[in-house]
Design a protein around this motif. Structure first.
Motif, mmCIF file in Angstrom:
data_model
loop_
_atom_site.group_PDB
_atom_site.id
_atom_site.type_symbol
_atom_site.label_atom_id
_atom_site.label_comp_id
_atom_site.label_asym_id
_atom_site.label_seq_id
_atom_site.Cartn_x
_atom_site.Cartn_y
_atom_site.Cartn_z
ATOM 1 N N GLY A 189 -3.180 18.725 18.903
ATOM 2 C CA GLY A 189 -3.233 18.558 17.469
ATOM 3 C C GLY A 189 -3.055 17.111 17.044
ATOM 4 O O GLY A 189 -2.807 16.232 17.859
ATOM 5 N N THR A 190 -3.193 16.863 15.743
ATOM 6 C CA THR A 190 -3.061 15.527 15.182
ATOM 7 C C THR A 190 -1.818 15.459 14.309
ATOM 8 O O THR A 190 -1.543 16.369 13.532
ATOM 9 C CB THR A 190 -4.304 15.165 14.353
ATOM 10 N N PHE A 191 -1.055 14.372 14.461
ATOM 11 C CA PHE A 191 0.170 14.170 13.693
ATOM 12 C C PHE A 191 -0.047 13.100 12.634
ATOM 13 O O PHE A 191 -0.672 12.067 12.894
ATOM 14 C CB PHE A 191 1.312 13.714 14.611
ATOM 15 N N LYS A 192 0.491 13.336 11.472
ATOM 16 C CA LYS A 192 0.596 12.329 10.428
ATOM 17 C C LYS A 192 2.056 11.871 10.424
ATOM 18 O O LYS A 192 2.967 12.694 10.289
ATOM 19 C CB LYS A 192 0.230 12.927 9.064
ATOM 20 N N PHE A 193 2.290 10.576 10.600
ATOM 21 C CA PHE A 193 3.657 10.101 10.729
ATOM 22 C C PHE A 193 3.989 9.050 9.672
ATOM 23 O O PHE A 193 3.114 8.371 9.139
ATOM 24 C CB PHE A 193 3.892 9.511 12.129
ATOM 25 N N GLY A 194 5.283 8.948 9.390
ATOM 26 C CA GLY A 194 5.765 7.849 8.564
ATOM 27 C C GLY A 194 6.044 6.641 9.427
ATOM 28 O O GLY A 194 5.684 5.509 9.100
ATOM 29 N N HIS A 195 6.718 6.880 10.553
ATOM 30 C CA HIS A 195 6.978 5.846 11.549
ATOM 31 C C HIS A 195 6.664 6.414 12.925
ATOM 32 O O HIS A 195 6.845 7.613 13.177
ATOM 33 C CB HIS A 195 8.439 5.395 11.513
ATOM 34 N N LEU A 196 6.214 5.547 13.807
ATOM 35 C CA LEU A 196 5.896 5.950 15.185
ATOM 36 C C LEU A 196 6.717 5.086 16.132
ATOM 37 O O LEU A 196 6.837 3.870 15.941
ATOM 38 C CB LEU A 196 4.407 5.764 15.468
ATOM 39 N N PRO A 361 3.585 -2.703 11.204
ATOM 40 C CA PRO A 361 4.987 -2.713 10.758
ATOM 41 C C PRO A 361 5.731 -1.400 10.873
ATOM 42 O O PRO A 361 6.958 -1.398 10.948
ATOM 43 C CB PRO A 361 4.881 -3.161 9.291
ATOM 44 N N ASN A 362 5.041 -0.268 10.891
ATOM 45 C CA ASN A 362 5.745 1.010 10.985
ATOM 46 C C ASN A 362 5.644 1.634 12.382
ATOM 47 O O ASN A 362 5.909 2.821 12.564
ATOM 48 C CB ASN A 362 5.226 1.996 9.946
ATOM 49 N N ILE A 363 5.254 0.822 13.359
ATOM 50 C CA ILE A 363 5.178 1.291 14.740
ATOM 51 C C ILE A 363 6.101 0.424 15.586
ATOM 52 O O ILE A 363 6.000 -0.807 15.573
ATOM 53 C CB ILE A 363 3.733 1.242 15.279
#
Length: 461
Positions: A189-196, A361-363
């Motif tokens: 599946g595919t994830f939508k993330f705020g931070h990785l 910046p969020n990874i």
């Protein structure tokens, strides 16, 4: 109730935790491998004792309270706004405040640090393995200790996920990453993330003329289990290719377990890239009573399978016939996921030295898979500090930065234990060819100088 000399009862045994790597020192069990007998109170351990896993000092331990292992605290943390991932079914898109790639030491430490700062944030871990928790450095000494693989596992992935309230997606591969849309594509599946958080670890390096089918790699509990089954109750002849940290530890302990070892390296001496020649020679001397044959200054030209045996042809013209081959020439991080996402790469996922952010910046990244100023981060000690800094960045806590400091390295060769402090410098000079003997500890010490400063110190014994 039996009372011991300091007035405490045996029911009052205490446990201390290493703040660097999480190893537990249990007073009831002691640390026999380091000469600390069972029943030794922590306060009675000599001050020069160090963590048997990551090498930090006694001062880096604190009293451990299992009932409060994960502290939930307030502070300036983000709040969970994403939908729950607790359902068993799969939808086209999974939402999670934080997605972590990898369930090794680094991945789980990141999850624990986040959960310790925020009880509501949603965390998902995607891992290609089962996600079980164990100490990877113990694999190199587990054979001689005859440790069953099941005993190496401190906690199953499912148990850890329940304890930390984490969504664990085991046996799931990350196959695509889009920093622009904050999406991670996986085999489930595919994830939508705020931070990785990328904590994918590293894999053993394979030589071009030695395929995976030809040799063992002791870098995962599953491979350890298979190797142990193959050599148990036998006296095997084992070739170890690579005489670095892991290769030397394996050679020492497999020989102690009764196996005949052929240790092969490009360097003329074992640990030749770390130690001065005399120190390396003292290690060879310490191995004098063990069935270890060192082949230095040579490379493997080819191998051939002959019935149940394997034939190794060396560049020296020598041919070795062995039962098994163990590859220990180093580790590498798979670059495809990072490079295809067009994140900066420099001997690993390039991260900011202070924040551990990638070029997005969020990874973030931590553990074996990252590089700081081009230098890979391969040791246990930094992981807890890295996880803490990343968690604070994600939770909006300001002013906390990672310190990339020189780390002590403990080489677990029981025939001659070695401790390395500082950074070995290629252009440095060793101040004493014979080494200086410490009158208090009896250890032999070598100091390396560069630009009129001591860069590194090596202790033997």
């Amino acid at each position: 109730m039996e009372v011991i000399s300091n007035g405490q009862s045996q029911q009052d045994w205490l446990t201390y935790i290493c703040k660097a790597c999480g190893l537990l020192y249990k007073e009831e069990e002691g640390d026999p491998d380091s000469g600390i007998a069972p029943g030794t109170r922590f306060e009675d351990i000599p001050d020069d004792w160090s963590c048997p896993l990551c090498g930090v000092s006694k001062e880096d331990f604190e009293l451990y309270d299992a009932s409060n292992a994960v502290k939930i605290s307030g502070g300036a943390c983000i709040k969970s706004t994403s939908a729950s991932n607790k359902t068993k079914g799969w939808t086209a898109l999974k939402n999670s405040d934080v997605v972590i790639i990898g369930a090794g030491k680094a991945g789980w430490q990141a999850a624990q640090a986040l959960r310790g700062m925020n009880k509501d944030i949603s965390i998902s871990i995607v891992t290609a393995c089962a996600g079980d928790l164990y100490e990877k450095p113990m694999l190199s000494v587990a054979v001689v200790k005859n440790i069953d693989a099941k005993l190496l596992i401190k906690e199953t992935g499912a148990q850890a996920a329940a304890r930390l309230d984490v969504n664990l997606y085991a046996n799931t591969h990350a196959i695509g990453l889009s920093p622009q849309t904050n999406q991670l594509r996986t085999t489930r599946g595919t994830f939508k993330f705020g931070h990785l958080i990328i904590a994918q670890g590293s894999k053993p390096i394979c030589m071009p003329n030695l395929g995976l089918k030809d040799c063992w790699h002791v870098n995962h509990v599953e491979s350890y289990t298979k190797l142990r089954a193959a050599i148990q109750d036998t006296n095997s002849k084992i070739a170890i290719i690579g005489a670095g940290l892991i290769g030397c530890e394996l050679a020492n302990d497999l020989a102690m377990a009764g196996h005949d070892i052929e240790l092969i390296d490009l360097s003329s001496l074992p640990l030749g890239r770390l130690l001065p020649d005399l120190a390396s020679k003292k290690l060879l001397q310490a191995w004098g009573g063990l069935p270890i044959q060192f082949h230095g200054g040579v490379k493997v030209d080819s191998i051939a399978s002959e019935s149940t045996k394997k034939k190794i042809n060396l560049s020296s013209g020598e041919a070795l016939e062995v039962d098994h081959i163990v590859m220990a020439i180093g580790l590498k991080t798979e670059p495809d996921l990072v490079k295809n996402a067009k994140l900066d790469w420099n001997n690993g996922l390039a991260v900011n030295p202070k924040t551990l952010q990638s070029s997005a910046p969020n990874i973030y990244g931590l553990g074996d898979c990252i590089s700081i100023d081009g230098e890979a981060s391969r040791y246990i000690e930094p992981i807890l500090r890295q996880a803490d800094v990343i968690a604070k960045q994600i939770c909006g806590q300001k002013g906390f930065h990672y310190e990339n400091r020189a780390l002590p390295i403990r080489v677990k060769t029981s025939s001659l234990p070695i401790r390395i402090e500082g950074r070995i410098h290629d252009a440095g000079n060793w101040d004493n060819e014979k080494g200086a003997k410490d009158p208090k500890t009896g250890k032999i010490i070598f100091n390396q100088w560069h630009n009129n400063q001591v860069q590194a110190s090596i202790q033997l014994g």
